[in-house]
Design a protein around this motif. Structure first.
Motif, mmCIF file in Angstrom:
data_model
loop_
_atom_site.group_PDB
_atom_site.id
_atom_site.type_symbol
_atom_site.label_atom_id
_atom_site.label_comp_id
_atom_site.label_asym_id
_atom_site.label_seq_id
_atom_site.Cartn_x
_atom_site.Cartn_y
_atom_site.Cartn_z
ATOM 1 N N TYR A 1 0.947 -1.134 0.093
ATOM 2 C CA TYR A 1 -0.439 -0.163 -0.282
ATOM 3 C C TYR A 1 0.846 0.790 0.280
ATOM 4 O O TYR A 1 0.405 2.672 0.176
ATOM 5 C CB TYR A 1 -0.672 0.238 0.764
ATOM 6 C CG TYR A 1 -2.182 0.855 0.994
ATOM 7 C CD1 TYR A 1 -2.812 1.270 -0.193
ATOM 8 C CD2 TYR A 1 -3.075 1.375 2.536
ATOM 9 C CE1 TYR A 1 -4.310 1.813 0.129
ATOM 10 C CE2 TYR A 1 -3.736 2.417 2.153
ATOM 11 C CZ TYR A 1 -4.878 2.575 1.273
ATOM 12 O OH TYR A 1 -5.140 3.879 0.362
ATOM 13 N N GLY A 2 1.856 0.966 -0.747
ATOM 14 C CA GLY A 2 2.921 2.523 -0.745
ATOM 15 C C GLY A 2 3.841 2.651 -0.134
ATOM 16 O O GLY A 2 4.650 3.592 -0.768
ATOM 17 N N GLY A 3 4.013 1.041 0.608
ATOM 18 C CA GLY A 3 5.905 1.581 1.692
ATOM 19 C C GLY A 3 5.823 0.450 2.239
ATOM 20 O O GLY A 3 4.839 0.432 3.216
ATOM 21 N N PRO A 4 6.959 0.698 3.500
ATOM 22 C CA PRO A 4 7.934 1.059 3.360
ATOM 23 C C PRO A 4 9.517 0.718 1.865
ATOM 24 O O PRO A 4 8.919 -0.761 2.093
ATOM 25 C CB PRO A 4 8.797 0.821 4.370
ATOM 26 C CG PRO A 4 8.173 -0.344 5.114
ATOM 27 C CD PRO A 4 6.921 -0.499 4.152
ATOM 28 N N HIS A 5 9.698 1.334 1.437
ATOM 29 C CA HIS A 5 11.099 0.794 0.546
ATOM 30 C C HIS A 5 12.297 1.368 0.556
ATOM 31 O O HIS A 5 11.626 2.938 1.138
ATOM 32 C CB HIS A 5 10.395 0.703 -1.055
ATOM 33 C CG HIS A 5 8.551 0.428 -1.275
ATOM 34 N ND1 HIS A 5 8.105 0.862 -2.146
ATOM 35 C CD2 HIS A 5 7.524 -0.582 -1.230
ATOM 36 C CE1 HIS A 5 6.757 0.870 -1.982
ATOM 37 N NE2 HIS A 5 6.485 -0.393 -1.091
ATOM 38 N N TRP B 1 1.604 -10.877 5.005
ATOM 39 C CA TRP B 1 0.837 -11.507 4.992
ATOM 40 C C TRP B 1 0.150 -10.746 3.472
ATOM 41 O O TRP B 1 -0.162 -9.302 3.894
ATOM 42 C CB TRP B 1 -0.718 -10.948 5.483
ATOM 43 C CG TRP B 1 -0.863 -11.855 7.282
ATOM 44 C CD1 TRP B 1 0.916 -13.061 7.382
ATOM 45 C CD2 TRP B 1 -1.368 -12.139 7.839
ATOM 46 N NE1 TRP B 1 0.166 -13.738 8.925
ATOM 47 C CE2 TRP B 1 -0.943 -12.677 8.909
ATOM 48 C CE3 TRP B 1 -2.523 -10.631 8.232
ATOM 49 C CZ2 TRP B 1 -1.543 -12.836 10.409
ATOM 50 C CZ3 TRP B 1 -3.081 -10.738 9.565
ATOM 51 C CH2 TRP B 1 -2.908 -11.923 10.444
ATOM 52 N N PRO B 2 -0.262 -12.080 2.283
ATOM 53 C CA PRO B 2 -1.071 -11.072 0.900
ATOM 54 C C PRO B 2 -1.813 -10.099 1.184
ATOM 55 O O PRO B 2 -1.914 -9.523 0.060
ATOM 56 C CB PRO B 2 -0.968 -12.199 0.154
ATOM 57 C CG PRO B 2 -0.890 -13.316 1.028
ATOM 58 C CD PRO B 2 0.109 -12.884 2.371
ATOM 59 N N GLN B 3 -2.789 -10.294 2.423
ATOM 60 C CA GLN B 3 -3.591 -9.312 2.575
ATOM 61 C C GLN B 3 -3.666 -7.946 2.386
ATOM 62 O O GLN B 3 -4.424 -6.846 2.718
ATOM 63 C CB GLN B 3 -4.608 -9.939 3.840
ATOM 64 C CG GLN B 3 -5.432 -11.146 3.534
ATOM 65 C CD GLN B 3 -4.579 -11.822 3.948
ATOM 66 O OE1 GLN B 3 -3.398 -12.256 2.808
ATOM 67 N NE2 GLN B 3 -5.336 -13.358 3.507
ATOM 68 N N PHE B 4 -1.805 -7.717 2.788
ATOM 69 C CA PHE B 4 -1.741 -6.791 3.429
ATOM 70 C C PHE B 4 -0.641 -6.153 2.846
ATOM 71 O O PHE B 4 -0.308 -4.934 1.925
ATOM 72 C CB PHE B 4 -1.332 -5.630 4.673
ATOM 73 C CG PHE B 4 -2.395 -6.186 6.012
ATOM 74 C CD1 PHE B 4 -3.155 -5.127 5.895
ATOM 75 C CD2 PHE B 4 -2.865 -7.489 6.725
ATOM 76 C CE1 PHE B 4 -4.520 -5.084 7.139
ATOM 77 C CE2 PHE B 4 -3.711 -7.001 7.493
ATOM 78 C CZ PHE B 4 -4.421 -6.317 8.122
ATOM 79 N N ALA B 5 0.219 -6.809 1.539
ATOM 80 C CA ALA B 5 1.558 -6.435 1.397
ATOM 81 C C ALA B 5 1.125 -6.047 -0.238
ATOM 82 O O ALA B 5 1.860 -5.808 -0.985
ATOM 83 C CB ALA B 5 2.471 -7.244 1.881
ATOM 84 N N ALA C 1 3.624 7.793 -0.867
ATOM 85 C CA ALA C 1 2.355 7.638 -0.804
ATOM 86 C C ALA C 1 1.294 8.004 -0.240
ATOM 87 O O ALA C 1 1.827 8.937 0.668
ATOM 88 C CB ALA C 1 3.020 5.926 -0.401
ATOM 89 N N PRO C 2 0.300 8.057 -0.374
ATOM 90 C CA PRO C 2 -0.885 8.388 0.460
ATOM 91 C C PRO C 2 -0.380 8.272 1.760
ATOM 92 O O PRO C 2 -0.817 9.505 2.799
ATOM 93 C CB PRO C 2 -1.541 8.147 0.283
ATOM 94 C CG PRO C 2 -1.299 7.262 -1.109
ATOM 95 C CD PRO C 2 -0.462 7.157 -0.991
ATOM 96 N N ALA D 1 2.669 2.477 4.634
ATOM 97 C CA ALA D 1 1.964 1.754 4.963
ATOM 98 C C ALA D 1 1.764 0.243 5.820
ATOM 99 O O ALA D 1 1.050 0.200 6.891
ATOM 100 C CB ALA D 1 0.507 1.784 4.174
ATOM 101 N N LEU D 2 2.930 -0.467 5.545
ATOM 102 C CA LEU D 2 2.551 -1.336 5.700
ATOM 103 C C LEU D 2 3.147 -1.809 6.304
ATOM 104 O O LEU D 2 2.481 -3.263 7.738
ATOM 105 C CB LEU D 2 3.142 -2.228 4.499
ATOM 106 C CG LEU D 2 4.130 -4.083 4.515
ATOM 107 C CD1 LEU D 2 2.665 -4.324 4.388
ATOM 108 C CD2 LEU D 2 4.786 -4.193 3.714
ATOM 109 N N VAL D 3 3.788 -1.323 7.291
ATOM 110 C CA VAL D 3 3.724 -1.122 8.895
ATOM 111 C C VAL D 3 3.306 -0.538 10.101
ATOM 112 O O VAL D 3 3.233 -1.098 11.695
ATOM 113 C CB VAL D 3 5.024 -0.706 9.634
ATOM 114 C CG1 VAL D 3 6.933 -1.601 8.164
ATOM 115 C CG2 VAL D 3 5.712 0.881 8.955
#
Ligand SMILES: Cc1ncc(COP(=O)(O)O)c(C=O)c1O
Ligand SMILES: Cc1ncc(COP(=O)(O)O)c(C=O)c1O
Ligand SMILES: O=C([O-])O
Lengths: 994, 994
Positions: free
Chosen positions: A303-307, A550-554, A785-786, A790-792
């Motif tokens: 959903y946009g990060g972290p990257h 989890w793919p649901q969030f990743a 990213a908005p 988001a992933l953390v």
């Protein structure tokens, strides 16, 4: 209620109370048992936790604000209830859709061996930034590999160890160019074929300096060259490949670079490392800076990060590069050892002269990306790129043919095609069909234009689906047996990733061992306490970390439509509300993705508010001298003038000096930045007075939330009267430090500032306060990213929901208890700064400072104690911040009494060694020679003459024989590394020359 | 096609072939690159893999059988496709249902910190049985903790480190009693209130010895005592709590024990450790043996297994206990060190005099269970038990009240209630309503009786649901504020888990560090090659391991109705078909859960077949002298007479001797047991002749599949003419060894034996060959659960599906290549047994034997080399099996050339040390003093006199300075440990007395 009795209840439920779960998370998160707590209180002369806290926190501060958390039980979710709740949320995200949206975020396959043994491994994710290199050689090597990947693929010699995201990396490049011109060149050219979010972040960051962004089509050099003639252009920025997918030709790049250089400006290229495995490196055409994202090297879109963003520069710019750089140096024995290079450039040194405020970056994700390269090797990654190109070209060929009614916008491509739909076809309709019939998301460029990007996950079936979608002919078009090949003419030579590390760990067994070997060199929370003051190295619990993979969030693209991310939205809303309850504020933005970014955002919000009020002349920011380096640096990024405020010798803020300065600058006073409890770890009682002063002169109050872990449930920035605060989710709210990132740093604001919170241009923010009411006052985005990283966010969400309203205040209470217990035991042996029965501060907050300056004249430095602690199996406390010559200790609430005592005993034992050194005993040299690496213990020939034994060096206390973390190198030579800067994997020749 | 060219294709796909995935699993599973392969072939004088294999495997054996795998691409699934496929399968299992079925399998909460850092950690799951104690102290400690838990809770002093399951543990107890009577007492009493599956396994195992099982209601002592009077009862077995939930009173237990003892027989109790945290330990009432399952201590139900069974005995029985025991001993320096005690009792010593064939057990699951206890501590576990009892009693009270139309069968309980439904209510209907309305599974006892069991996962809502279900009154019945308390009168004292380890690691941080500390002491595949001959320590890939902890597979009760386990069924069917394709057989049973159990099952099938044919007199089993100890032991378990067959000095089976023996016993010949390639690792060419001989005399051929990893896709037991084989899924098919289990060992059989494959009594087997046709010839179950260790089957399934038909044969090819390459390099330095250009065997198979017997007269033993290898960071090859004084090396296909060379170089370096010792150089003592623990290197005072340096001891080769695994103790004293047997955590006093 923070009584000891209540702690007992929170810690252990009654097994026969059917209405409450038996096992609580609080019991697992908090270190000391109720028995321990009583023991510790006794040691300090208290009977109860509440009376203890009452004497730590001034009464006008201790508000005991009642927390209210959304839809979770007071007692908190149990760990298994939390997993259920997160599972339910995850299922509400549309995660099985194929995202061809692109625009900087691509499907990628995280190799399972890296997932399990790095991203899901506490040994990797709980470590801190590698400031203590002797116990961080694993991730330093991995980050050096990262820099090598970036340097090799971009063609530039110097790369850093990650930045926050592509947008901020672009902004760093712009500001580098601007500052290089001594702020004289106030224009900056951007190619219009740049990702929209990158442009937005550039806009945000250009604003305070009034840098004029000129957007042009850079392929039209006839438009660019005249602009450069004006001599006021700091730099020219192009994206390669462009956002529409096309590739500027090498000739044009070269021409642009030459012109830019002839005006002594910088030529900056945003690029894609995957594409660069095929395309010539931008450096070949004269790029001075190349930057971008490494997301597609194995890092989930999330959903946009972290990257991890990357950033590389030419040699002449090497001392200007923002962020951390890993460099190759030597240890005391002459063995190769890695370290963070050029640390003197770090922010706490530069302060308001800083040109960047970046501190925490994206180390964990950089490590995923670099190990993705180790796993695949140069051929492997290039093959992935060739295949992506092959699929893209196969589709492009059909679109260009008679079979397809639509036409191609871009004439060149790597992975992205922009498609102009036949006039009667609306984008929305095609997107809808793609979703309904083929379960695919494409990107809408405008009403009749769409785009799509292929990636590592693309399969033949996807191509088939797109053919059907775009031509209406299902299964009629044959896919070529062999996908089109990338033209040999344009293929770069195989001149990257040639060092051995990228060419031998391609089997899972080899990769597993490589990761394990790296990990075994690093001290993490899996080994022992990391009592870094100001860093809050608390438990990062397993359940909190689970959803990350989890793919649901990743598997969520940040630009997926709102109705596809209902799980994220629900989680984000709930987290926002909980954080507002904790801070006592009215509005929040989750967009900033580091503490420093939070500071920047908060100050920008303040300035925009003031401008909106017609007070744009207010440009002074008061900052106590004790502040963290990012504070003045962030102020500088906002073009604020930093005016320091003194501290008293007792550790308090000098309220008189504050009044003086506020008064002096009353017309230009914009804000004060205050950390509370102070960076000294003290709960001052003048904080509200200080805030009143600033308010009375028209300034706003910014509270740096780095020490929020001492406040939760006891007081709050809102209660104290601040206007803005940032929270370090990676400190107080359990996001792990990842060896130097990721972070999460929302800002919370009082009502009057809510309208100015950052927006996003590509997608509508679910929480945009001005949503729907037309013109917005929002500042432009501060991250690509908005919702930033988001992933953390589920980590902090889970932490709060599992602790619950009853237990969460005890996180702060126990953190304060632990620190004071340690201080009480240590004060018989060491000088403690500021805290003293006779002085203003009887107690420390959640951290305290050990003063070692008295030993300086005897030749003993704080660093000697820090290094010697490694021999006791511990990570040093924070060194030289906020006071040079000191160590600042923050145990957090997660450490139990046994571990606290082990650390204290180690420090007491070191005190004995200090005394020996002071007395001139040879045994005292043990400090100077520390840490003692295994090789030193086993291979050094000088043991007879050392004045101490191997056993004293290695096992100074008995517990170490049971379990000890070993440094793998001896003390690292900082100077050598900085004078011989090598920041990519050294070749064999380089190694042997040394 | 096993050419080098084909290997190249299998290893790396063409990136431009859209029809095939780019990244293949084969490339990740197989160590050597195609370049390496060429290099290795060249070293051995071959041009191509196919000609090489052609000269290893005799032409009449090399069949190149075409493999056919169900519903997967020839090239195999990629790792990410595999995850998708497994996800789809998992979703077909009804895993969100609440299982109150009980009967030996209960809901439990696996603590997430244990899940991530133990069950999902390759450092834990890839290690081998701790035969090398110096590099296994972590799991030895964890298993010692397990034994302590068992011993404390059962009250018996000696416990083993796990058995396969409760049913086989009960059988081991029965046979122990039987053998104790010198096989004279041929009756065995079982309480009828015993789990059905336990009774079944007892029946199976009693059968060969004609032990008569007498099932009685043991609460009726007036029925039991007269039976005992007959003096032919070997033992009396009761289950406590019983399968209906009731608890035999202490007085009755005592009375039974006294009577049993007065007849010198054994009193055996199957129990539940969770219940025993409240109930008095069976030892208190005179139990001689207590056994059961530790599943509910954190181990997922997993459709029946793997779970660790426990087994504890009185002191007089300590040398009779089956399975492995961890004991406390000392190392060379006098430090405490753990080891497997009483190893001389192991099967390869006892052979046909064995009373048990157990070898691989359930170490990994025992470690989960023991750490569950470490995490919760004695109070914590007791609280869980109190709560379970509380919920159960609350429900019982309602059932007994007027509110409920049904009545309670059992008058006492811990967690289970058996309910007699009011006459008009059918069980089926209640079960259906429970499922439909409340998403719960209950257990059907008979048409009008059901039962249900509560567990750690029970919540108030579950109780409410059951009240509604059983009384029809929704939300009308109030649940007591406080659940009923376990009667103080019956509460045992808190006399368990008193040692420190169970009382300090209750926070997640502390637990994480404890697990990490244990793990860091153990060498696993994450460190280096484990070249254990006959053990096939290949890659256990991440994707294969992932489903283990997915609730979709983990949360399944073995007795869930068939239509709730469609995913398991599909997976199992597919795996069965693939394994039949690989073995060339017609039928298969997945029930056996260890190699030894597979052997037993296969032999039982053979015997039953022969009996069915009217040849029950056939009771001789021919076994080559080189066989693994489990072979004769298993034969003994089937009451077969073992007749050894000689081997020739060249390593071949002595065909003449075989003929002689077969002829001699022609009327009583039941079977031959042969390992192929032989336990010497040789591809003999007489195997088919040997099989023909046995067949011609009416015997059946059992092929021990331990060496199947050299056969897959090249030949097969079916092609060779065998009748039965077992497969060690934990060798050839990638199930990890888990530090000593779990295993999976299906047996595959030819058509005529299919009808005899084991059945199950509680649930219908989906693959029961006689399914539906009434009377079955099946042998009774050999395991408690219908599919044995079902939860680990997805590992083998995924391994096969990812390798695919094209690459799987290369697993065998490369395994053979790797072994021969190593042997070729080592034969210049060491004597290799049997393989020699001049002798019959030019090549080894997938393993080879280094003969060290020549050094014995110089005082050098094979164990010295094994221990010295630890200093080089390696686990020793198999020591003294199949030939004393030798080391057997099996590299597997997963090791790459670099690792093979590292091991070879280490062995060559050791050879130099052997020479020095032979020459009497003091430096040679380095072998005798090995391994050199860190403490030895750092604290020993005798270094000046050792004749070698610390550096020579620790870093004999340069690669070790980069990365080395360190033994934490010096050589362990075996004799001391056996003479001072301590097999629970020593108390502080015990430690200090030593
Ligand atoms: C007081 C204070 N402010 C700001 C920061 C910067 O936070 P970040 O590293 O997330 O940018 C820190 C980091 O330690 C800090 O201690
Ligand atoms: C040849 C042979 N047969 C049987 C076995 C026993 O297998 P398990 O340990 O699974 O019972 C082994 C184990 O190594 C073996 O090598
Ligand atoms: O199982 C073994 O005998 O190694």
């Amino acid at each position: 209620d923070i009584s000891t009795k209540q702690y007992g209840k929170v810690y252990a439920s009654d097994p026969l109370d059917a209405s409450r779960p038996l096992d609580t998370f609080a019991r697992r998160h908090l270190g000391p048992s109720p028995d321990n707590v009583n023991q510790m209180l006794k040691k300090m002369g208290y009977n109860d936790l509440d009376s203890f806290i009452g004497s730590v926190i001034p009464p006008n501060v201790l508000k005991m604000r009642p927390l209210k958390f959304k839809s979770s039980p007071k007692g908190g979710f149990t760990e298994h209830e939390m997993i259920e709740n997160l599972t339910q949320l995850g299922e509400k995200n549309k995660y099985k859709v194929k995202n061809l949206i692109g625009k900087g975020y691509y499907g990628t396959l995280l190799p399972p061996v890296i997932q399990r043994n790095l991203l899901e491994s506490p040994e990797w994710y709980t470590s801190y930034t590698p400031y203590q290199p002797e116990i961080s050689q694993g991730r330093l090597e991995s980050l050096l590999n990262f820099q090598t990947v970036v340097s090799d693929l971009t063609g530039l010699p110097i790369a850093n160890a990650s930045l926050l995201d592509e947008g901020t990396a672009a902004a760093e490049a712009m500001l580098l160019a601007f500052h290089l011109s001594k702020k004289k060149k106030t224009k900056f050219i951007i190619d219009d074929n740049t990702h929209s979010q990158t442009k937005s972040v550039l806009r945000t960051r250009a604003n305070p300096f009034n840098i004029e962004l000129i957007e042009v089509d850079c392929t039209k050099t006839e438009k660019v060259l005249p602009l450069l003639e004006q001599k006021d252009v700091a730099g020219c920025f192009v994206q390669y490949p462009g956002t529409d997918g096309s590739l500027i030709s090498g000739e044009i790049l070269q021409k642009l670079a030459d012109s830019v250089h002839s005006h002594k400006s910088l030529f900056i290229v945003a690029s894609d490392l995957m594409a660069l495995t095929l395309l010539n490196p931008p450096a070949k055409y004269g790029a001075d800076i190349v930057l971008g994202s490494t997301q597609r090297f194995g890092v989930p879109m999330g959903y946009g990060g972290p990257h991890a963003a990357f950033f590389s520069v030419t040699d002449p710019l090497k001392r200007k590069i923002p962020g951390r750089i890993v460099g190759v140096s030597k240890d005391r024995l002459g063995n190769t050892a890695l370290r963070l290079a050029l640390q003197t450039r770090e922010q706490h040194i530069k302060r308001d002269k800083a040109t960047s405020n970046i501190c925490t970056a994206q180390a964990l994700l950089a490590n995923v990306a670099s190990n993705y390269c180790v796993y695949h090797g140069p051929e492997g990654i290039r093959n992935i790129a060739k295949r992506i190109y092959g699929f893209t070209t196969a589709l492009a060929n059909i679109i260009k043919s008679d079979l397809c009614p639509h036409s191609l916008v871009n004439e060149t491509w790597f992975d992205t095609l922009t498609i102009s739909l036949s006039s009667e076809t609306a984008s929305a309709e095609v997107l809808q069909r793609a979703l309904n019939d083929f379960n695919m998301n494409l990107f809408k460029v405008d009403e009749h234009t769409i785009s799509l990007s292929f990636d590592e996950t693309t399969r033949e079936a996807d191509l088939q689906a797109l053919l059907a979608l775009l031509t209406g002919k299902e299964n009629e078009i044959e896919i070529p047996n062999k996908l089109p090949e990338f033209p040999k003419l344009h293929l770069r030579p195989m001149d990257f990733l040639t060092t051995p590390v990228f060419n031998k760990h391609h089997s899972e067994t080899a990769m597993l061992r490589y990761l394990h070997n790296l990990q075994s060199r690093d001290l993490s929370l899996a080994n022992s306490m990391i009592p870094l003051g100001s860093c809050t190295m608390k438990l990062n619990s397993t359940v909190e970390m689970m959803p990350i993979t989890w793919p649901q969030f990743a598997n969520i693209h940040p630009f997926q439509p709102k109705d596809q991310v209902l799980g994220y939205q629900e989680m984000i809303k709930s987290l926002e509300e909980d954080l507002l309850s904790i801070t006592g504020f009215d509005g929040i933005s989750l967009q900033p993705n580091s503490g420093a970014s939070g500071e920047y955002t908060g100050l920008r919000v303040i300035r925009t508010y003031l401008e909106d009020k017609g007070e744009s002349q207010r440009d002074v920011c008061l900052i106590p001298v004790s502040a963290h380096g990012t504070n003045p640096a962030s102020a500088a990024m906002c073009d604020l003038r930093v005016v320091p405020v003194n501290c008293l010798s007792n550790g308090s803020l000098d309220l008189d000096d504050l009044k003086l300065k506020a008064e002096k600058y009353k017309d230009s006073l914009a804000a004060v930045m205050i950390t509370y409890p102070s960076t000294y770890g003290l709960f001052g009682n003048l904080v509200k007075d200080a805030f009143d002063v600033v308010h009375s002169f028209g300034g706003q109050v910014y509270l740096d939330g780095a020490n929020m872990n001492a406040q939760v449930g006891l007081t709050s920035p809102g209660d104290l009267g601040a206007d803005v605060c940032h929270l370090n989710l990676h400190k107080t709210f359990a996001i792990p430090h990842g060896g130097g990132g990721p972070a999460g740093a929302p800002i919370c604001v009082r009502k009057h500032l809510v309208p100015y919170l950052p927006s996003h241009d590509v997608v509508e923010m679910i929480t945009d306060p001005n949503q729907g009411n037309g013109k917005t006052k929002c500042i432009a985005p501060v991250s690509s990213a908005p919702y930033g990283n988001a992933l953390v966010l589920p980590i902090s969400y889970a932490y709060i929901k599992m602790m619950g309203t009853e237990a969460l205040p005890f996180a702060s209470v126990i953190a304060i208890l632990n620190a004071n217990y340690m201080m009480t035991r240590l004060r018989d042996h060491y000088k403690i700064l500021f805290v003293n029965e006779d002085k203003s501060y009887k107690h420390c907050g959640h951290e305290f400072i050990i003063d070692l300056r008295e030993y300086k004249e005897k030749g003993i430095e704080a660093i000697d104690i820090a290094k010697r602690l490694q021999d006791y199996g511990f990570h040093a406390p924070t060194l030289a911040f906020p006071v040079p010559g000191t160590l600042m200790v923050e145990p957090t609430e997660s450490e139990n009494l046994e571990e606290l005592d082990r650390f204290i005993d180690s420090m007491i034992s070191i005190k004995r060694e200090i005394d020996l050194l002071v007395q001139g005993e040879p045994e005292g040299q043990i400090l100077k020679m520390s840490p003692h690496s295994l090789q030193d213990l086993i291979t050094s020939k000088d043991w007879e003459t050392r004045g101490y034994t191997r056993e004293q060096a290695a096992y100074p206390l008995p517990f170490l024989k049971d379990s000890k973390f070993w440094p793998v190198v001896a003390r690292v030579d900082d100077k050598y590394g900085d004078t011989h800067l090598i920041c990519t994997c050294p070749t064999v020749e380089e190694m042997s020359q040394e």
